[in-house]
Enzyme design. Structure first.
Site, PDB file in Angstrom:
ATOM      1  N   GLU A 281      -7.354 -44.945  27.370  1.00  0.00           N
ATOM      2  CA  GLU A 281      -6.946 -44.883  25.792  1.00  0.00           C
ATOM      3  C   GLU A 281      -5.363 -45.495  25.783  1.00  0.00           C
ATOM      4  O   GLU A 281      -5.046 -45.897  24.852  1.00  0.00           O
ATOM      5  CB  GLU A 281      -7.277 -43.497  25.443  1.00  0.00           C
ATOM      6  CG  GLU A 281      -7.753 -43.547  24.198  1.00  0.00           C
ATOM      7  CD  GLU A 281      -8.264 -42.256  23.433  1.00  0.00           C
ATOM      8  OE1 GLU A 281      -9.497 -41.929  23.176  1.00  0.00           O
ATOM      9  OE2 GLU A 281      -7.704 -41.126  23.305  1.00  0.00           O
ATOM     10  N   HIS A 302     -24.026 -45.212  48.235  1.00  0.00           N
ATOM     11  CA  HIS A 302     -25.473 -45.693  48.295  1.00  0.00           C
ATOM     12  C   HIS A 302     -26.050 -46.399  47.144  1.00  0.00           C
ATOM     13  O   HIS A 302     -26.969 -46.549  47.089  1.00  0.00           O
ATOM     14  CB  HIS A 302     -26.010 -44.275  48.709  1.00  0.00           C
ATOM     15  CG  HIS A 302     -25.845 -43.856  49.868  1.00  0.00           C
ATOM     16  ND1 HIS A 302     -26.437 -43.798  51.105  1.00  0.00           N
ATOM     17  CD2 HIS A 302     -24.780 -43.104  50.219  1.00  0.00           C
ATOM     18  CE1 HIS A 302     -25.893 -43.250  52.037  1.00  0.00           C
ATOM     19  NE2 HIS A 302     -24.705 -42.567  51.671  1.00  0.00           N
ATOM     20  N   LYS A 416     -15.582 -45.154  13.480  1.00  0.00           N
ATOM     21  CA  LYS A 416     -15.741 -44.187  12.654  1.00  0.00           C
ATOM     22  C   LYS A 416     -15.663 -44.566  11.419  1.00  0.00           C
ATOM     23  O   LYS A 416     -16.551 -44.225  10.503  1.00  0.00           O
ATOM     24  CB  LYS A 416     -14.478 -43.180  12.807  1.00  0.00           C
ATOM     25  CG  LYS A 416     -14.199 -42.448  14.159  1.00  0.00           C
ATOM     26  CD  LYS A 416     -13.026 -41.525  13.683  1.00  0.00           C
ATOM     27  CE  LYS A 416     -12.669 -41.044  15.201  1.00  0.00           C
ATOM     28  NZ  LYS A 416     -11.366 -40.534  15.335  1.00  0.00           N
TER      29      LYS A 416
HETATM   30  O1  PA5 Z   1      -6.561 -38.459  22.917  1.00  0.00           O
HETATM   31  C1  PA5 Z   1      -6.991 -38.514  21.872  1.00  0.00           C
HETATM   32  O2  PA5 Z   1      -6.083 -38.476  20.874  1.00  0.00           O
HETATM   33  C2  PA5 Z   1      -8.466 -38.545  21.402  1.00  0.00           C
HETATM   34  O3  PA5 Z   1      -9.218 -38.452  22.384  1.00  0.00           O
HETATM   35  C3  PA5 Z   1      -8.587 -37.211  20.350  1.00  0.00           C
HETATM   36  O4  PA5 Z   1      -8.117 -36.120  21.309  1.00  0.00           O
HETATM   37  C4  PA5 Z   1      -9.907 -37.005  20.070  1.00  0.00           C
HETATM   38  O5  PA5 Z   1     -10.223 -38.101  19.206  1.00  0.00           O
HETATM   39  C5  PA5 Z   1     -10.256 -35.769  19.306  1.00  0.00           C
HETATM   40  O6  PA5 Z   1      -9.316 -35.515  18.063  1.00  0.00           O
HETATM   41  P1  PA5 Z   1      -9.171 -34.477  17.436  1.00  0.00           P
HETATM   42  O7  PA5 Z   1      -8.317 -33.437  18.530  1.00  0.00           O
HETATM   43  O8  PA5 Z   1      -8.246 -34.713  16.199  1.00  0.00           O
HETATM   44  O9  PA5 Z   1     -10.428 -33.761  16.913  1.00  0.00           O
END
Ligand code: PA5
Length: 426
Positions: A281, A302, A416
């Protein structure tokens, strides 16, 4: 004992080749620590281990004691950065150890009906509490799971008692979850505004579930503080995070596209999941970034081992390994030696694992898959804190070396938008 080391002997590179990236790594680290780069409003994690809100930490410890005294299960509801760190940490510290405490189950990280059903079944008639974690307070996977488990809690304990078993970790001021916490009186914990989800494991996001599971959270922070000091003060020659970041850039320049994170102990499998999100990310944007993949050895030797040894030469490996196990298993001698294993009699299973790791590293380098070995001490709190901070710092540096903003995730919004349209969200 807890010291993290990197062995470059199977990396297929010389020190000079690594050092070609020294200045770039030092510049990126300067950008990070001076807060002059993109995403600089999300750098709260850099000083977190030494600048922790003491009041919040005391609250975490107190709530954890309450959870431990009245619950056999803690359901942690969250997704992405709001659960991967906690899961990695809880598994790292509790699996294969004698730590006692409530079982921690993770919900709200998919839309799978079966997963929810499995968790409800696993809770059974045991006493439970909920820690719902969402910085935005609106993430659909977690919000739906919270509705389901909240109802379960209310049914079991009545609305008044249920409220006392709900712990919400969210933004200090805004969001639906914050609104609900204020309205119903849930005990709340803060996701610091200047820390993004995947860098939040050392905040209450990770520490509350960990403390509830029986971990010494101060030891984790101390381990992270130790590693922070090393990352911030050491020169390139000994600075593990800078050297790791430099190695990744060198691999990219050599045409590698996939970094495979290899572990040799399935019980820390969820640590790989945390690592994958951290780098995926943070770096996968603007058409750039190594693809982070994960394997468990020797299991996957394996299966996918064939590709890594012999397939398209776009892969390098980062192996995470420890010489030490919390348990010892010695292979016994048998009189008849029917299974022809007496040559291993008296050796530990860890020794066999070590030989497999060494043999794999050599074989893969030979096949054109360079690899490094990151080794750590015991599976304990100190070591875990060091590992978390090491990878976070390396990731920040690596992202800046790559030329991206390591602290945003614009691509996550696209699915989303489509999903909410299909769901006809008003
Ligand atoms: O690293 C990030 O920012 C994302 O993975 C969020 O943690 C994830 O989308 C969850 O978001 P939130 O904490 O707002 O529910």
């Amino acid at each position: 004992m807890s010291e993290i080391k990197i062995d470059f002997s199977n990396a297929g590179i010389s020190e000079e080749e690594l050092c070609a990236f020294k200045q770039k790594a030092l510049d990126a680290a300067k950008t990070l620590t001076e807060g002059t780069g993109a995403g600089n409003d999300y750098l709260g994690w850099v000083d977190l281990p030494v600048d922790y809100d003491r009041q919040e930490l005391e609250k975490v410890k107190k709530a954890a004691e309450k959870i431990r005294s009245e619950s056999e299960v803690l359901v942690v509801i969250g997704i992405g950065g709001s659960y991967l760190g906690a899961k990695a940490a809880v598994d790292f510290l509790t699996r294969g150890s004698k730590k006692s405490g409530p079982q921690v189950l993770f919900a709200g990280n998919s839309f799978s009906t079966d997963s929810i059903a499995d968790i409800i079944e696993a809770i059974g008639d045991r006493d439970f509490s909920i820690n719902v974690i969402s910085k935005s307070g609106t993430t659909l996977e977690s919000a739906i799971a919270f509705r389901i488990f909240r109802e379960l809690l209310e049914k079991k304990y009545g609305p008044g008692e249920a409220v006392k078993r709900i712990y919400a970790t969210t933004d200090r001021n805004k969001g639906v979850l914050k609104g609900m916490s204020d309205k119903f009186g849930y005990e709340t914990f803060t996701v610091p505004e200047d820390i993004g989800g995947r860098f939040s494991v050392l905040s209450s996001v990770g520490l509350l579930p960990l403390a509830a599971a029986g971990a010494d959270v101060e030891e984790i922070l101390a381990g992270a503080a130790y590693m922070r000091n090393r990352c911030l003060t050491e020169d390139f020659d000994t600075n593990l995070a800078l050297r790791y970041a430099a190695f990744r850039q060198l691999m990219l320049e050599r045409g590698k596209e996939i970094e495979v994170f290899c572990i040799f102990n399935p019980s820390i499998g969820s640590f790989s999941g945390w690592w994958r999100q951290l780098f995926g990310e943070s770096e996968g944007k603007d058409g750039k970034g190594l693809f982070p993949a994960c394997v468990t050895y020797s299991t996957d030797l394996h299966s996918i081992g064939q590709y890594i040894q012999d397939g398209k030469r776009i892969v390098f490996e980062t192996m995470l390994y420890t010489e030490n196990s919390n348990n010892s298993l010695v292979i016994k001698e048998e009189e008849n030696d029917d299974d022809r294993l007496n040559y291993l009699a008296g050796k530990t299973l860890s020794y066999v694992n070590r030989c497999a790791a060494k043999g794999t590293g050599q074989a893969h380098l030979h096949g054109g898959t360079p690899n490094i070995m990151i080794s750590y001490g015991k599976k304990n709190e100190d070591c875990l804190g060091r590992l978390f901070y090491f990878f976070e710092f390396a990731c920040g540096v690596s992202g800046y070396m790559l030329g991206v903003n390591p602290f945003d995730q614009p691509g996550v919004e696209h699915y989303k938008k489509n999903m909410f349209e299909l769901l006809e969200r008003p």
